[in-house]
Enzyme design. Sequence first.
Site, PDB file in Angstrom:
ATOM      1  CG  ASP A 194       2.367  11.248  30.180  1.00 22.72           C
ATOM      2  OD1 ASP A 194       2.915  12.005  30.995  1.00 22.72           O
ATOM      3  OD2 ASP A 194       2.580  10.014  30.147  1.00 22.72           O
ATOM      4  CD  GLU A 209       5.405   6.916  30.100  1.00 26.21           C
ATOM      5  OE1 GLU A 209       6.434   6.802  30.804  1.00 26.21           O
ATOM      6  OE2 GLU A 209       4.294   7.232  30.557  1.00 26.21           O
ATOM      7  CD  GLU A 233      17.813   2.552  35.405  1.00 20.76           C
ATOM      8  OE1 GLU A 233      18.713   3.404  35.227  1.00 20.76           O
ATOM      9  OE2 GLU A 233      18.011   1.315  35.351  1.00 20.76           O
ATOM     10  CG  HIS A 244       8.201   3.258  29.938  1.00 16.73           C
ATOM     11  ND1 HIS A 244       8.912   2.253  29.307  1.00 16.73           N
ATOM     12  CD2 HIS A 244       9.062   4.304  30.053  1.00 16.73           C
ATOM     13  CE1 HIS A 244      10.136   2.671  29.047  1.00 16.73           C
ATOM     14  NE2 HIS A 244      10.268   3.907  29.496  1.00 16.73           N
ATOM     15  CG  HIS A 253       3.953   5.504  34.479  1.00 12.04           C
ATOM     16  ND1 HIS A 253       4.275   6.798  34.810  1.00 12.04           N
ATOM     17  CD2 HIS A 253       3.739   4.863  35.655  1.00 12.04           C
ATOM     18  CE1 HIS A 253       4.264   6.933  36.129  1.00 12.04           C
ATOM     19  NE2 HIS A 253       3.952   5.763  36.653  1.00 12.04           N
ATOM     20  CG  ASP A 255       0.068   7.828  32.435  1.00 12.46           C
ATOM     21  OD1 ASP A 255      -0.714   6.917  32.745  1.00 12.46           O
ATOM     22  OD2 ASP A 255       1.267   7.830  32.765  1.00 12.46           O
TER      23      ASP A 255
END
Length: 228
Positions: free
Chosen positions: A7, A9, A52, A57, A150, A155
């Site tokens: 995963d 970010e 945002e 995260h 997150h 994740d």
Amino acid sequence: MREIIFDTETTGLDPATGDRMVEIGCIEMVNRVATGETFHAYYNPEREMPAEAEAVHGLSSTFLADKPLFRDTVAGLLEFIGDSPLVAHNAQFDFGFLNHELSVCGLEAVGADRMIDTLAIARRRHPGAKHSLDALCSRYGVDRSHRVLHGALLDAELLAQVYVELTGGRQIGLQLAVDNTGQETVETRVFRPKTGEYRAPRAHCASAEELARHASFLESLDSPLWTS
């Protein structure tokens, strides 16, 4: 079979508009069993973190300021993933950012033939349902109570559990094989967690002596139901 569940970010949604990857987390699985081997890294994106994205995260520009650039640790990442299939949720997104970072370094992109998208699998298995990672964790009873924000490694760990359920649960020894007639047959193999190896199932056929005793017993029955 070795697979990497991963995963990422990022600073936003589109690397083509200047967004960058800021974190990657990878979990190694062999025959759908996590080995405990992981790769995790944060990266300095060389740009400010939009509010945002930080809200998703929790990774701020201040936190990432002293982290290495992607090119500084890419060799370790490539060594870890090797040539294994890569599993991600909404894999087009994660592959897009990974390959963008590789291209910035002048390195070859990871081929789409290595992509396994759990979102696509979930849509086929559960049409009309919710397919977010949170929704799939709830569906399959995967504990996500510690997931406040997150995080790439967290994740990936959750996705590894979901992936096992999406692909048949823990009963992974039941596979299709081709017999000597060229027809597909069901082959059962037993997985040994301690050694990571498979063995053929033990035979459970009755012996000639057992069959004779069984026949003698049946003859001794008075008016059995299956003869009426």
